[in-house]
Design an enzyme around this catalytic site. Structure first.
Site, mmCIF file in Angstrom:
data_model
loop_
_atom_site.group_PDB
_atom_site.id
_atom_site.type_symbol
_atom_site.label_atom_id
_atom_site.label_comp_id
_atom_site.label_asym_id
_atom_site.label_seq_id
_atom_site.Cartn_x
_atom_site.Cartn_y
_atom_site.Cartn_z
ATOM 1 N N ILE A 137 0.842 -1.203 0.000
ATOM 2 C CA ILE A 137 0.000 0.000 0.000
ATOM 3 C C ILE A 137 0.879 1.256 0.000
ATOM 4 C CG2 ILE A 137 -1.915 1.180 1.145
ATOM 5 C CD1 ILE A 137 -2.682 -1.575 2.341
ATOM 6 N N ASP A 149 14.983 1.042 10.420
ATOM 7 C CA ASP A 149 14.019 0.198 11.127
ATOM 8 C C ASP A 149 13.413 1.035 12.252
ATOM 9 O OD1 ASP A 149 14.055 -3.254 11.787
ATOM 10 O OD2 ASP A 149 12.865 -1.781 12.900
ATOM 11 N N PHE A 188 2.874 3.231 7.139
ATOM 12 C CA PHE A 188 2.396 1.932 6.649
ATOM 13 C C PHE A 188 3.219 0.757 7.177
ATOM 14 C CE2 PHE A 188 1.381 5.153 3.534
ATOM 15 C CZ PHE A 188 0.090 4.854 3.151
ATOM 16 N N ALA A 237 4.283 -2.196 9.154
ATOM 17 C CA ALA A 237 3.653 -3.079 10.145
ATOM 18 C C ALA A 237 3.842 -4.527 9.751
ATOM 19 C CB ALA A 237 2.154 -2.788 10.267
ATOM 20 N N SER A 262 1.581 -7.692 9.384
ATOM 21 C CA SER A 262 0.141 -7.595 9.113
ATOM 22 C C SER A 262 -0.549 -8.921 8.810
ATOM 23 C CB SER A 262 -0.086 -6.627 7.948
ATOM 24 O OG SER A 262 0.531 -7.131 6.791
ATOM 25 N N TYR A 321 -2.635 -8.952 15.936
ATOM 26 C CA TYR A 321 -2.509 -7.943 14.881
ATOM 27 C C TYR A 321 -3.522 -6.814 15.109
ATOM 28 C CZ TYR A 321 -3.156 -5.714 10.360
ATOM 29 O OH TYR A 321 -3.308 -4.782 9.368
ATOM 30 N N ARG A 334 -16.087 -10.566 1.936
ATOM 31 C CA ARG A 334 -15.188 -9.458 2.257
ATOM 32 C C ARG A 334 -15.469 -8.261 1.348
ATOM 33 N NH1 ARG A 334 -14.681 -12.262 5.881
ATOM 34 N NH2 ARG A 334 -12.834 -13.148 6.876
ATOM 35 N N ARG A 390 -10.136 -21.124 8.266
ATOM 36 C CA ARG A 390 -8.895 -20.552 8.794
ATOM 37 C C ARG A 390 -9.224 -19.901 10.135
ATOM 38 N NH1 ARG A 390 -5.798 -16.259 5.000
ATOM 39 N NH2 ARG A 390 -7.469 -14.924 5.751
ATOM 40 N N GLY A 435 -9.789 -17.549 13.117
ATOM 41 C CA GLY A 435 -9.793 -16.085 13.212
ATOM 42 C C GLY A 435 -10.508 -15.387 12.072
HETATM 43 N N1 UDP Z 1 -9.049 -17.179 1.596
HETATM 44 C C1 UDP Z 1 -9.172 -18.436 1.020
HETATM 45 N N2 UDP Z 1 -8.059 -18.975 0.418
HETATM 46 C C2 UDP Z 1 -6.853 -18.328 0.368
HETATM 47 C C3 UDP Z 1 -6.747 -17.051 0.960
HETATM 48 C C4 UDP Z 1 -7.869 -16.504 1.570
HETATM 49 O O1 UDP Z 1 -10.231 -19.046 1.046
HETATM 50 O O2 UDP Z 1 -5.881 -18.875 -0.163
HETATM 51 C C5 UDP Z 1 -10.234 -16.562 2.225
HETATM 52 C C6 UDP Z 1 -10.023 -16.209 3.700
HETATM 53 O O3 UDP Z 1 -10.359 -17.299 4.512
HETATM 54 C C7 UDP Z 1 -10.970 -15.020 3.858
HETATM 55 C C8 UDP Z 1 -10.959 -14.344 2.485
HETATM 56 O O4 UDP Z 1 -10.466 -15.334 1.573
HETATM 57 O O5 UDP Z 1 -12.270 -15.490 4.107
HETATM 58 C C9 UDP Z 1 -10.064 -13.148 2.418
HETATM 59 O O6 UDP Z 1 -8.807 -13.490 2.979
HETATM 60 P P1 UDP Z 1 -7.527 -12.547 2.861
HETATM 61 O O7 UDP Z 1 -6.401 -13.270 3.516
HETATM 62 O O8 UDP Z 1 -7.333 -12.113 1.452
HETATM 63 O O9 UDP Z 1 -7.912 -11.243 3.681
HETATM 64 P P2 UDP Z 1 -8.435 -11.044 5.196
HETATM 65 O O10 UDP Z 1 -9.935 -10.934 5.079
HETATM 66 O O11 UDP Z 1 -7.976 -12.194 6.014
HETATM 67 O O12 UDP Z 1 -7.808 -9.750 5.581
#
Ligand code: UDP
Length: 324
Positions: free
Chosen positions: A12, A50, A72, A74, A76, A140, A220, A281, A283
């Site tokens: 970014i 740094d 920017f 971080a 992340s 994070y 998203r 995944r 979280g």
């Molecule tokens: N996702 C996925 N496969 C991947 C990467 C991400 O299914 O290889 C899903 C992830 O579980 C989330 C969405 O895509 O629901 C967006 O994930 P990303 O990591 O791009 O951004 P986040 O929302 O975590 O910031």
């Protein structure tokens, strides 16, 4: 204006530097190149430093007069933050404190800070506005929320003017300017989808298809990096007339599911994209969509990249010919 872009070698930050240079600002990039790319610093001088090294920061500020800092730098990645919390608090919180102290010592009174939707934790509303409860569920998000709190204290104690911009899902690229998204370890959806399409990455794993969303995959709000850069510039203008500390949520206000992203990318790439179902995944909230009404009404921010296909198409052009 003379602007220090901390983290300007990153995804970014490099798009910010491009925007500033195009709009006749003078840019200096400060970056430790831990995840950023020297090749992404195409506008302005690169100062390698740094944030955890106060002496290096002092050298970066000495003899210069910045009008503002955009921050920017971080760590992340949500999953990594759970495994390595100390790194996240050190880099994101202690590093920012060092930067704020350098700014104070050198009389720089304006800051635009990269924050994140992760400060909200699990959403309790369909559209997340600034009043949504802030209960981060990983280090994070917690580290970014701590900085937001520090900025409020800094406004009070030292008169620092700041805006925290809480991005939802940053996406897209500006391949015509030679910049795009390039992470050594790619975890983000759109780059992973496009790499699967190109055959330069593994088959895409869809993390969970049993979420309470229309097609079972996570939803998203994708916002183009150029629109994020524009928001930072507007935030600096906003500080002219608004002392104190402020926060705005930045997204397009529309959600797309993982399956919709795959379908859009297939259409853009003109090929089917192999994917397989995988476990959820940890979280990941089911849905994250921003209300950016406040940014629109108060800063006059109007995203130009409102459709998903052009956002994905810009990323596709970058991924076909990445420069770094
Ligand atoms: N996702 C996925 N496969 C991947 C990467 C991400 O299914 O290889 C899903 C992830 O579980 C989330 C969405 O895509 O629901 C967006 O994930 P990303 O990591 O791009 O951004 P986040 O929302 O975590 O910031």
């Amino acid at each position: 204006m003379d602007i220090l872009v901390c983290g300007g070698a990153g995804y970014i930050g490099s798009h910010m530097a491009q925007w500033l240079a195009e709009h006749d600002h003078r840019v200096t990039v400060l970056d430790n190149l831990s995840t950023g790319h020297r090749e992404a610093v195409r506008w302005g001088e690169l100062v390698e430093a740094d944030l955890l090294d106060p002496a290096a920061l002092e050298r970066a500020f000495a003899g210069r007069r910045y009008d503002a800092v955009m921050h920017f730098c971080a760590r992340s990645l949500v999953g990594e933050s759970v495994r390595q919390p100390y790194d996240y608090y050190a880099n994101n919180v202690a590093g920012t404190l060092n930067l704020l102290e350098a700014m104070r010592r050198h009389g720089v009174e304006r800051l635009v800070f990269s924050s994140t939707a992760a400060v909200f934790g699990n959403p309790v509303a369909d559209l997340i506005d600034e009043s949504h409860p802030k209960v981060p569920i990983n280090p994070y998000g917690a580290s970014k929320l701590m900085v937001e709190r520090i900025l409020a204290d800094a406004a009070h104690a030292h008169g620092l003017r700041s805006v925290a911009l809480r991005y939802f899902n940053a996406a897209g690229a500006l391949p015509e300017h030679g910049i795009g998204e390039a992470h050594a370890c790619e975890t983000h959806l759109i780059p992973n989808v496009l790499r699967a399409a190109l055959g330069t990455g593994p088959a895409l794993q869809v993390f969970g298809d049993d979420y309470p969303t229309p097609d079972g995959t996570c939803v998203r709000d994708y916002v183009h990096v150029q629109d994020l850069a524009r928001a930072h510039a507007l935030a600096l203008d906003y500080l002219d007339t608004h002392p104190g500390t402020h926060a705005f949520n930045l997204g397009n206000g529309r959600g797309f599911s993982v399956r919709e992203v795959i379908a859009t990318a297939s259409a853009v790439a003109g090929t089917s994209i192999p994917f397989e179902r995988a476990a959820r995944r940890p979280g990941d909230p089911a849905t994250l969509v921003a209300s950016s009404r406040r940014a629109r009404e108060e800063m006059g921010w109007h995203p130009q990249w409102t459709e998903l296909a052009p956002i994905v198409e810009s990323a596709w052009r970058w991924h076909r010919e990445p420069r770094y």
